[in-house]
Each structure stands twice: as C-alpha cells, then as structure tokens.
Design an enzyme around this catalytic site. Sequence first.
Site, PDB file in Angstrom:
ATOM      1  N   HIS A 291       0.907  -0.913   0.160  1.00  0.00           N
ATOM      2  CA  HIS A 291      -0.164   0.149   0.163  1.00  0.00           C
ATOM      3  C   HIS A 291       1.039   1.343   0.033  1.00  0.00           C
ATOM      4  O   HIS A 291       0.189   2.613  -0.233  1.00  0.00           O
ATOM      5  CB  HIS A 291      -1.328   0.404   1.576  1.00  0.00           C
ATOM      6  CG  HIS A 291      -1.882  -0.687   1.315  1.00  0.00           C
ATOM      7  ND1 HIS A 291      -3.228  -0.268   0.526  1.00  0.00           N
ATOM      8  CD2 HIS A 291      -2.498  -2.288   1.292  1.00  0.00           C
ATOM      9  CE1 HIS A 291      -4.312  -1.506   0.561  1.00  0.00           C
ATOM     10  NE2 HIS A 291      -3.752  -2.087   1.690  1.00  0.00           N
TER      11      HIS A 291
ATOM     12  N   LYS B 207     -14.760   7.877  -4.022  1.00  0.00           N
ATOM     13  CA  LYS B 207     -15.379   8.455  -3.297  1.00  0.00           C
ATOM     14  C   LYS B 207     -16.617  10.186  -4.101  1.00  0.00           C
ATOM     15  O   LYS B 207     -17.765  10.624  -4.191  1.00  0.00           O
ATOM     16  CB  LYS B 207     -15.333   8.911  -2.199  1.00  0.00           C
ATOM     17  CG  LYS B 207     -15.035   7.514  -1.708  1.00  0.00           C
ATOM     18  CD  LYS B 207     -14.936   7.130  -0.054  1.00  0.00           C
ATOM     19  CE  LYS B 207     -14.346   6.556   0.611  1.00  0.00           C
ATOM     20  NZ  LYS B 207     -13.593   6.999   2.127  1.00  0.00           N
TER      21      LYS B 207
ATOM     22  N   LYS C  56      -8.894  13.247   3.970  1.00  0.00           N
ATOM     23  CA  LYS C  56      -8.038  12.492   4.391  1.00  0.00           C
ATOM     24  C   LYS C  56      -7.044  12.581   5.568  1.00  0.00           C
ATOM     25  O   LYS C  56      -7.269  13.840   6.080  1.00  0.00           O
ATOM     26  CB  LYS C  56      -7.152  12.519   2.802  1.00  0.00           C
ATOM     27  CG  LYS C  56      -6.175  13.759   3.077  1.00  0.00           C
ATOM     28  CD  LYS C  56      -6.333  13.607   1.031  1.00  0.00           C
ATOM     29  CE  LYS C  56      -7.129  14.266   0.358  1.00  0.00           C
ATOM     30  NZ  LYS C  56      -6.652  12.771  -0.157  1.00  0.00           N
ATOM     31  N   ARG C  57      -6.409  12.039   5.898  1.00  0.00           N
ATOM     32  CA  ARG C  57      -4.925  12.368   7.132  1.00  0.00           C
ATOM     33  C   ARG C  57      -4.414  13.358   6.390  1.00  0.00           C
ATOM     34  O   ARG C  57      -4.435  13.388   5.932  1.00  0.00           O
ATOM     35  CB  ARG C  57      -4.688  10.576   6.575  1.00  0.00           C
ATOM     36  CG  ARG C  57      -5.050   9.924   7.872  1.00  0.00           C
ATOM     37  CD  ARG C  57      -5.973   9.843   9.544  1.00  0.00           C
ATOM     38  NE  ARG C  57      -4.392   9.887  10.781  1.00  0.00           N
ATOM     39  CZ  ARG C  57      -4.221   9.199  10.903  1.00  0.00           C
ATOM     40  NH1 ARG C  57      -4.619   8.481  11.301  1.00  0.00           N
ATOM     41  NH2 ARG C  57      -3.087   8.934  11.493  1.00  0.00           N
TER      42      ARG C  57
ATOM     43  N   LYS D  47       0.518  14.367   1.413  1.00  0.00           N
ATOM     44  CA  LYS D  47      -1.468  15.378   1.024  1.00  0.00           C
ATOM     45  C   LYS D  47      -0.910  16.706   0.561  1.00  0.00           C
ATOM     46  O   LYS D  47      -2.493  16.844   0.470  1.00  0.00           O
ATOM     47  CB  LYS D  47      -1.975  14.350   1.821  1.00  0.00           C
ATOM     48  CG  LYS D  47      -2.216  12.527   1.698  1.00  0.00           C
ATOM     49  CD  LYS D  47      -2.979  12.305   2.752  1.00  0.00           C
ATOM     50  CE  LYS D  47      -2.990  11.216   3.049  1.00  0.00           C
ATOM     51  NZ  LYS D  47      -4.085  10.184   2.188  1.00  0.00           N
TER      52      LYS D  47
ATOM     53  N   THR E  73      -8.552   6.799  -1.807  1.00  0.00           N
ATOM     54  CA  THR E  73      -9.966   6.090  -2.843  1.00  0.00           C
ATOM     55  C   THR E  73     -11.001   7.001  -2.096  1.00  0.00           C
ATOM     56  O   THR E  73     -11.905   7.379  -2.966  1.00  0.00           O
ATOM     57  CB  THR E  73     -10.291   4.840  -1.855  1.00  0.00           C
ATOM     58  OG1 THR E  73     -10.074   5.450  -0.404  1.00  0.00           O
ATOM     59  CG2 THR E  73     -10.126   4.108  -2.110  1.00  0.00           C
TER      60      THR E  73
HETATM   61  C1  LIG Z   1     -11.716   6.847   2.135  1.00  0.00           C
HETATM   62  C2  LIG Z   1     -11.077   7.099   3.700  1.00  0.00           C
HETATM   63  C3  LIG Z   1      -9.552   7.635   3.205  1.00  0.00           C
HETATM   64  C4  LIG Z   1      -9.514   7.926   2.484  1.00  0.00           C
HETATM   65  O1  LIG Z   1      -8.972   8.699   1.607  1.00  0.00           O
HETATM   66  P1  LIG Z   1      -8.152   9.182   0.770  1.00  0.00           P
HETATM   67  O2  LIG Z   1      -8.210  10.861   0.521  1.00  0.00           O
HETATM   68  O3  LIG Z   1      -7.981   8.039  -0.502  1.00  0.00           O
HETATM   69  O4  LIG Z   1      -6.258   8.999   1.900  1.00  0.00           O
HETATM   70  C5  LIG Z   1     -10.266   8.079   4.648  1.00  0.00           C
HETATM   71  N1  LIG Z   1     -10.471   8.322   5.128  1.00  0.00           N
HETATM   72  C6  LIG Z   1     -12.175   8.002   5.763  1.00  0.00           C
HETATM   73  C7  LIG Z   1     -12.968   8.363   6.555  1.00  0.00           C
HETATM   74  C8  LIG Z   1     -12.515   7.205   4.232  1.00  0.00           C
HETATM   75  O5  LIG Z   1     -13.780   7.015   4.317  1.00  0.00           O
END
Ligand SMILES: *Cc1c(COP(=O)(O)O)cnc(C)c1O
Length: 800
Positions: free
Chosen positions: A348, A646, A534-535, A540, A642
Amino acid sequence: MTVTCAQFKRDFLAEIKTLYATTLNDTSPLDQLIALGHLVRRYDGPNWAKTARAYQTQHRKQVYYFSIEFLPGRLLMANLLNLNLVTTVRHGLKELGLDLDQIRQAEPDPALGNGGLGRLAACYLDAMASLDIAGNGNGIRYRYGLFKQLFINGYQVEMPDDWLRNGNVWETRRENKSCIVRFGGHVWLQPQANGTLKPQYRDTDDVLAVPYDVGIVGYHNSVTNTLRLWSAELPPNADHTYYSQAQRDQIDDITKVLYPDDSNSAGQALRLRQEYFFTSAGVQSIVRHFCAHHHGMRTFAKQVAIHINDTHPTLVIPELMRLLMDEHHCSWDLAWALTRQVMSYTNHTILQEALETWPVALFQGLLPRIYQIVAEIDRRYRAQKTPVFGAALVDQTAPLGNGQVRMAYLAVIGSHSVNGVAPLHTELLKKDVLHGLYQVYPERFNNKTNGITLRRWVQLANPPLARTLDARIGNLWRRNPRLLKTLLAYQYDQGFLTELSQVKLANKQALAALVAQRLGLQIRTDAIYDVQVKRLHAYKRQLLHVFEILREYFQIKDQPTAPFVPRVHIFGAKAAPSYHYAKAIIKLINAVANLVNHDPVVGSRLKVVFIPNYGVSLAEVIIPAADVSEQISTASKEASGTSNMKLMANGALALATYDGANVDIIQAAGAKNEYPFGLTVAEVYRYYQRGDYRARDFYRGNPELKRIVDSLVDGTIPGISTEGREIYDSLLRYNDEFFVLADYASYVAQQRQISQDYQDQTAWQRRALANIAASGAFGADLAVARYADDIWQVPHDRLD
Ligand SMILES: *Cc1c(COP(=O)(O)O)cnc(C)c1O
C-alpha cells in the site's frame, strides 16, 4: 428479506418489551437502535447460518482477508440496505412515531482503522459478500478505536474513543472458538522416536484469543459472511496460575488500542505483539476449520486463500509454516509449497518509512519459534537465489538483513502474488521500492486498482442522487455500477443537469446545517464547496490548499469590491498524535480559518471549515456536498487514494496531481472534466536524481507566492508564531521535501479556472455527470472480482 410493515412493527415492539421491560415512550434513541439491531440480526440470522452451511457442503474455497485495520462505518443502514429493508423499517418506525434518521445517529462509528487502508478492507468485505464469494475478514477487536479529535485553541487534542461503552449489537462472542497464542519463553527441537523434530516450549506467556464475529451482509443475495475480530484475554486458568497485575495488564494491552499512525512503522514491541496475536489466532482458526472438514493437509491450498493487506499480517506466513510442520507433520517442502500457494500480498505504500522492519533481537525474544522459521526461510532463499542472481541482490532482498526482519520482503517471498493498488503505484513498486524482488519474481507482480462500494458511498450517503439516477437510467446501476455510463446519454439534457444541481444543493444544505450546528458558522450554499478530506500528512499537502486560501484572502483584501466567486474550503483530517509537523498544519488551518471567517471585508464570500473528528460518518455528509475534490499529493507518494473515487461518484470534479488512481480517474472521466496539475512522477524523480530542486528559486521568482510564504512568519496570521516558523523553515531552510512551492503556480492556475468555470452551472454539471458516469469503473465489486479471478482463484457472481 421480506417482512411486512405490520410484522416489523409487531416485532420491534416485542423486542423493546423483551429488552427493556417497558414501552416505547420510555426508551432513548440508543435503546431503539439496540432493539432494531437485535431485530435486524434476527431477520438475517437464517442467512448467516445458511451461508456457512452452504460453503461447507459445497466445499467452497474460502478467502481470508487479514488486515490490522477495518473501518466499516456504522452498520445499521448498510445492513438494512443490503437486506432490502430500508423502506419497510422507515415506514414502520414512522408509524410508531419514530425517526430512522435519528435512531441511526445513535450508533457508534467503529474507528478500527486510520484511513484508506482500513476503509478499503471494509469495502472489500462488503463486495465479497455481495459477489457471493466465501470471504472472511480477520482483524483485531480494539477496545478503543482511533482517538476522537477535538480542537482546543486550534490545536488537535486527542480523546479516547470508548466505542464499546454501550456494547456492540452487531457482534457475537464465540468463546468456544478461542485459541491460545504463545509469546516469549524458550523453544528447542526435540528429536522424536520416528526421527522427526518436535518443538518444545518452556516459560511462554500464553494469551487467550477470543473471536467476536460480525455478520457482513451481501447486497440482496441472502449471503452473510463473517468478519472475525480477536480480543486478548487471560487464559482459562485450570491450574490456578498466579497472574500479577503487570501480567494481566500486558495481556489486556494487546487489543486495547489501535496504533494511531498508518504511515510509519511503529517501532514498539506492543505493535509486534498485536500483529502476531491476530495472525496466529486467525491462522489457527483457519487450520482448525479446515481439519474439521478434510483429511490431511494436501488439499489445503485448494480450499484456502489468505490475503495479506499491507505488511502488518505478514506473520501469517511463518505461522502457517509452524502449524503445518509442528502440528500437522508436513515436511518443510510441502509446508512451503502450500504456504506460497495460499498467500497473496497487497502493498500500500512506497514511503520508505512505512516499510515495516523489526529488530532481530526483539523479534526473536518475542517469537522464538517464528524466528527460527523466518531464519530458515532466509537461509533457503539465499542458498537458492545466490547462484542465479548473485550475492549482492540476494543480500539486498532477503527477509533478514541489517539486523532486521524485513516484513515486505518476507511477504513477497512467501506469497504467489504481490499487487500494487493503482497502475502507477505498481510500476513504482517494480522500478523502485521492490525492484530487487521484482527481478527475482517478476511473474508475481500485478496491479489491482482500489475500488469503493457505491452502496455506502452513493446509495446510503447520497439518496437524492440515487433517486435521480433511478429516474433516468433505471435502478440496475445499484447492482452493477458500470451501467452508470449510460448517463452519458443525458449530457445535453438540460432538465437532468438542473436536477443534478438541485441534488448538490440539497446535500450542501445538509452539510451547512451540520457546520452551523457543530461549529456555529454560517456557510452559503451557492459557494463552491472545495473539499479535502483525508489523513493529515505532509505528502498529501494540505499546505498547498492553505496557500490557495491565503491567495484568495489577499485577493479580496487587495480588491474588496472586485467580483469574487464565493468559496467554502472544507477540511477533515486527523494527525497522528506524535506527528509534530502534521499538527502544526492543523493549527495553521484553524488559524487561517479564524482570520478569514471573522474578517468583515471578506464577509460570506470566503469561509474555511475544518470539521473535527473526521471519520466514515462525517465523510458520508461531506462528500455528497463537494463540488471540488482536492487530490493534491506530491506525484509518486499516494499509492492509490480512495476518497478521490468517492468524491467522483458524488459528482465532484477532481483538482488533482498525476498520482495514484488520480491518473486513472482523469483518464476514465476525461481530462477536460477534471483539473489536473503539477509535477509528474518523472519530473519528481528527475529532481531526486539530479539533486537540483531549489525551493528558494520558486519563492523568489513569484511575488504572490512569496507574500503567502512570508505571511507564515510576519504576523499576518495571528496565533501561529511557532508553527508558522516551523512550516516556513520546512519550505525554505529544508528545501520543501514535497515540492509545494514547485507546484504552486500550476495549482493556482487551475483554481482560478475553477472559479471561472463554476459560474456556468450547465457546463459544470455536465462535467459532474461525466464523473458520475465514469465512477462505475471504480466499484469495489469489480476490483474484488479481479482479485477473485487472478489471485484467489475463487468463483463469484458476475455483474452482467
Ligand atoms: C476513504 C477514506 C479515507 C481515505 O482517503 P484518501 O484521501 O484516499 O487518503 C480516509 N478516511 C476515511 C474515513 C475514509 O472514508
């Protein structure tokens, strides 16, 4: 599942009476949630039992998905949706004077993961059940999930997440399926009468692993699979062993907390304990289940596939070797052949600091028998490969090296398949991170691009959109999201594009209400909702997004009467508690929000909203309201992402670097429907190679950028004297590791373009439509079907 509304009401009232010995008036939403949960389980119970029986009688090959994190989100609505009970339950409750939307809010959101990794595991379990794959999850039942995040004076404060306080209505404790996991002590090999060696153990610390099973309901198919989460307890104490409080605590600690960091290898013995605990318990339960239904181990690989989600569960490899040899009398060669046939591994990350390694001394002390097996894997690898590939390459890639156990290398060597999570990422694995092992085992490497379940991220999170889609293209997309591409027929249908804007507006109103309630802040719904969730991590680049906010702020301050297209910048992000720099960025975002949101010159035109405690439940409200999806990681750093998928499925346009799955999203929806920008991977690697990146040149060469960077330290933004300096230094003194300054100009050019383009709502919604239409390609069911065909070799339902 068919239940009439009348039947449901009777069942629900009976459940309330049984559980609480009282009437409905006397119960809280939490009580009602628990009763509803019991009832849903009762309705689904026959499916769960039937599924397990069917797998057995059909000798179905089982897939076991091992992950140290699962981030499933609340389960009530997901289960109702998949059981096709949403309408019945909603109406039934309404007739009883209750509101399903109020009850669902009472459910705790199990935060048994940090972010993308755990969420992916949850999406894949949902997809496996929905595709009728005999799939099982295997993980840890953390007593406390990821910390709850508060902001105090703009700083992140972490509070414990006591998510089990009121119990968990979805789990079943199965004490009769417990097993013992051994740590420490001494082990030696005792010759037996028949000439074999049997390991003998002395002075081990034994821990009881107790499974808690959660049903994973498939979509409209009567399949219910199992997620098995392990809890560490004191062993049953027949011989009245005395356990000191310290010993009790040590056992208790194993499954107490989730490590709040998904991007560093946590160098703690406790983390290694957690990893062995759930892998050993999981593999023991797999072998036990297999042996109950088969004679001998020879067909094991025909019946079992074990998937390793990132390196944390890699010890499944030596643990299965141990069981096959020590308990089931297999030879090394047979055990090794079976193990490699069974195991597969997903990588990952390409971040070097995230590649797990353990000091040999720690590993050997905690897991002496497992260490012997890893050392033998290492010895044989070296002996076999050195003549072919030379000592240098073999040394570089062996499981043991530099006094460390190298988990990723062990995972590759012990598996038949290694996959990355987006084409770009997989290529980088081959070229860079796992280049040596790619030379040794080129045939093992393959790509499986991540996917998301649109059941949760569209059907549940965005009902207005789902209804609008149904009305145009029918509802078959709910089963097969690829059918969303038929939406393209409506690109020039003004009525439909207007409906899409109305859907977006309704979702923005819902988010604005949440923001008003939680932050006491009014945000207008005609503004561009520019979302980054995101985190919090330097790669990022939330910082780049902050720079855009400052640019807009200065633009308004310089020309207060010039036209400005209103914007709301929305953030959700937790920082690992020990990640100092990420916490400085959190403080910066909050400080900028404070500055901007209270400036009367700015007024309602520009707002910054940082909603604390980002998690699945918050994502479900924010993502449907987004116009712009910020996916702005430094090229090469984000394996897939991901949230990009979404947001796409909810009609947001991506403002994105060519990184991870952004590349595939841009290609699928068409570049003209997104806002790509920034350095490419090749350009980033060229800087690395030549060592000639000079952040200062970008700073000096762009007065607008210089003003923004200077504002970090010149008092423009109140309250950040230490953080501002730290961030400033990271850019100019330490040469901007993540190329924020290099990408600034192209990022901002696209941001200006967005402001211009948004004013033509018809054209904008046409592009939103193109994103929704193309998002079906990123459905989790498709991704999981590819795992099933190429890696696990298990049958599954076809989507068409
Ligand atoms: C989808 C999701 C992530 C992943 O987000 P990225 O932008 O792909 O890092 C992190 N936290 C939650 C709660 C999510 O639903």
